[in-house]
Design an enzyme around this catalytic site. Structure first.
Site, PDB file in Angstrom:
ATOM      1  CG  ASP A  11      -6.582   0.728   6.724  1.00 32.82           C
ATOM      2  OD1 ASP A  11      -6.487  -0.190   5.879  1.00 32.82           O
ATOM      3  OD2 ASP A  11      -5.600   1.401   7.096  1.00 32.82           O
ATOM      4  N   GLY A  23      -5.978  -3.916   7.535  1.00 33.97           N
ATOM      5  CA  GLY A  23      -6.979  -2.856   7.545  1.00 33.97           C
ATOM      6  C   GLY A  23      -8.070  -2.971   8.591  1.00 33.97           C
ATOM      7  NE  ARG A  40     -10.202  -6.016   3.689  1.00 35.91           N
ATOM      8  CZ  ARG A  40      -9.086  -5.285   3.686  1.00 35.91           C
ATOM      9  NH1 ARG A  40      -8.662  -4.747   2.574  1.00 35.91           N
ATOM     10  NH2 ARG A  40      -8.410  -5.113   4.781  1.00 35.91           N
ATOM     11  CB  THR A  84       0.600   0.677   5.201  1.00 37.67           C
ATOM     12  OG1 THR A  84       0.671  -0.611   4.582  1.00 37.67           O
ATOM     13  CG2 THR A  84       1.905   0.964   5.923  1.00 37.67           C
ATOM     14  N   GLY A  85      -1.340  -1.515   6.730  1.00 40.37           N
ATOM     15  CA  GLY A  85      -1.343  -2.693   7.595  1.00 40.37           C
ATOM     16  C   GLY A  85      -2.642  -3.450   7.461  1.00 40.37           C
ATOM     17  CB  THR A 144      -0.852  -0.008   1.289  1.00 40.02           C
ATOM     18  OG1 THR A 144      -1.803  -1.047   1.170  1.00 40.02           O
ATOM     19  CG2 THR A 144      -1.566   1.320   1.522  1.00 40.02           C
TER      20      THR A 144
HETATM   21  N1  ASP Z   1      -4.384  -1.404   4.843  1.00 40.55           N
HETATM   22  C1  ASP Z   1      -4.566  -2.078   3.586  1.00 40.55           C
HETATM   23  C2  ASP Z   1      -5.895  -2.786   3.624  1.00 40.55           C
HETATM   24  O1  ASP Z   1      -6.231  -3.386   4.611  1.00 40.55           O
HETATM   25  C3  ASP Z   1      -3.487  -3.051   3.274  1.00 40.55           C
HETATM   26  C4  ASP Z   1      -2.087  -2.600   3.622  1.00 40.55           C
HETATM   27  O2  ASP Z   1      -1.869  -1.454   3.948  1.00 40.55           O
HETATM   28  O3  ASP Z   1      -1.159  -3.402   3.574  1.00 40.55           O
HETATM   29  O4  ASP Z   1      -6.580  -2.790   2.639  1.00 40.55           O
END
Ligand code: ASP
Length: 335
Positions: free
Chosen positions: A234, A257, A231, A254-255, A203
């Site tokens: 975040d 979500g 789906r 990022t992470g 991301t």
């Molecule tokens: N936050 C993003 C999501 O959940 C994915 C990511 O940032 O790695 O869609």
């Protein structure tokens, strides 16, 4: 006489230092390209160099804009456009695939002065979703548009539209196959295995403090590999993956979500600064610790109204880069 002389010197020096502070324009830019299990042992020298080079090129784009008195909005847009166009990152071209082998993109943008914001979720044909998020903010009465409607809006706004095949890369097709296999072999429910969660890294996000003292944040993603049922993560949710407020800071996350939504990460960092007077660094750390306690992982980048920054994560790595007002560039991958 001596006392009067010292007093005059003191007055003069205080005036000059006030003038310097007033005339000093602090500005800066921070970007990320995703967080997760990013380990040196899994990375070739060539890949490492490629990631660092692209991070550096991207952050320079936004930096040059704000350095030349440009607007922070444009800096965020152009920087993220570069990352969206690169197949290395999970945004735009090179995004991860849904369980059906398609691409569904999320993006959002926010300005700290007006608290205006725009977002698109689950879009399929917009080449640069961050530009569509900005258009939602500037050219519609809404904050978030989703699905086919958002695609139609972007087309009507004259944004570049592309076929799904433009986004799909071999690397992400292989990741989808692997993710499906882990799912089957372990008879796991969606995202219950940590391994699966890492099939999403990349991301992209950008936060900017421009010379006018205004804060901006933008984030763009393909979401998580093998996602189903439309789906949404975040990233397009203002206050979760993206937030900016001139009173405090600009944040891009990022992470995993689902955990970033449940912890309202971006707004929580800003609230800790606004109500508790915490530094951007401490607030970011505290909120990421909360995310980790619930079982989520990821990272954030943030910049405050004085140009202080945070690049925090609870994973082994996060692609990230920063340039301060003196032009000093830092680009890193591992924790
Ligand atoms: N936050 C993003 C999501 O959940 C994915 C990511 O940032 O790695 O869609």
């Amino acid at each position: 006489m001596r006392k009067i002389f010292i007093l005059i010197i003191l007055i003069i020096s205080s005036c000059t230092s006030q003038k310097q502070t007033k005339g000093k324009s602090t500005f800066g830019i921070v970007i990320h390209g995703g967080a997760g299990t990013i380990l040196k042992k899994n990375m070739t020298d060539e890949m490492e160099k490629m990631y660092l080079r692209q991070l550096e090129e991207a952050v320079q784009i936004g930096f040059q804009i704000i350095k030349n008195d440009g607007n922070g909005r444009e800096a965020v847009e152009k920087t993220i456009n570069y990352l969206e166009n690169s197949p290395l990152f999970n945004a735009g071209k090179g995004s991860v695939l849904t369980s059906e082998g398609t691409v569904e993109l999320d993006a959002s943008f926010m300005e700290g002065k007006s608290l205006n914001a725009g977002a698109v979720a689950g879009v399929k044909n917009i080449k640069n979703p961050i530009s569509a998020a900005i258009k939602v903010m500037t050219s519609s009465p809404h904050v978030m548009l989703s699905g086919n409607g958002a695609d139609t809006f972007a087309k009507d706004q004259g944004l570049e539209m592309v076929d799904q095949s433009y986004f799909i890369t071999e690397r992400r097709s292989k990741s989808l196959e692997r993710a499906k296999k882990i799912d089957e072999d372990n008879n796991t429910s969606f995202y219950s295995k940590n391994e699966l969660v890492n099939y999403r890294i990349g991301t992209v996000g950008c936060v900017v403090l421009d010379k006018n003292g205004n804060l901006f944040s933008g984030t763009s993603t393909g979401g998580m590999t093998n996602k189903k049922w439309g789906r949404i993560g975040d990233v397009p949710i203002i206050g979760a993956g993206t937030y900016a407020n001139n009173l405090t800071c600009a944040v891009s996350a990022t992470g995993w979500g689902e955990f970033f939504i449940r912890n309202v990460v971006g707004h929580d960092i800003s609230a800790l600064m606004e109500y508790k007077g915490m530094s951007v660094q401490d607030a970011s750390r505290q909120v990421l610790d909360k995310v980790a306690k619930l079982g989520g992982d990821g990272g954030v980048i943030a910049i405050d109204k004085n140009g202080n920054i945070a690049m925090e994560m609870n994973t082994s790595g996060m692609y990230r880069a920063h340039i301060d007002a003196n032009g000093k560039l830092t680009a890193k991958i591992y924790k």
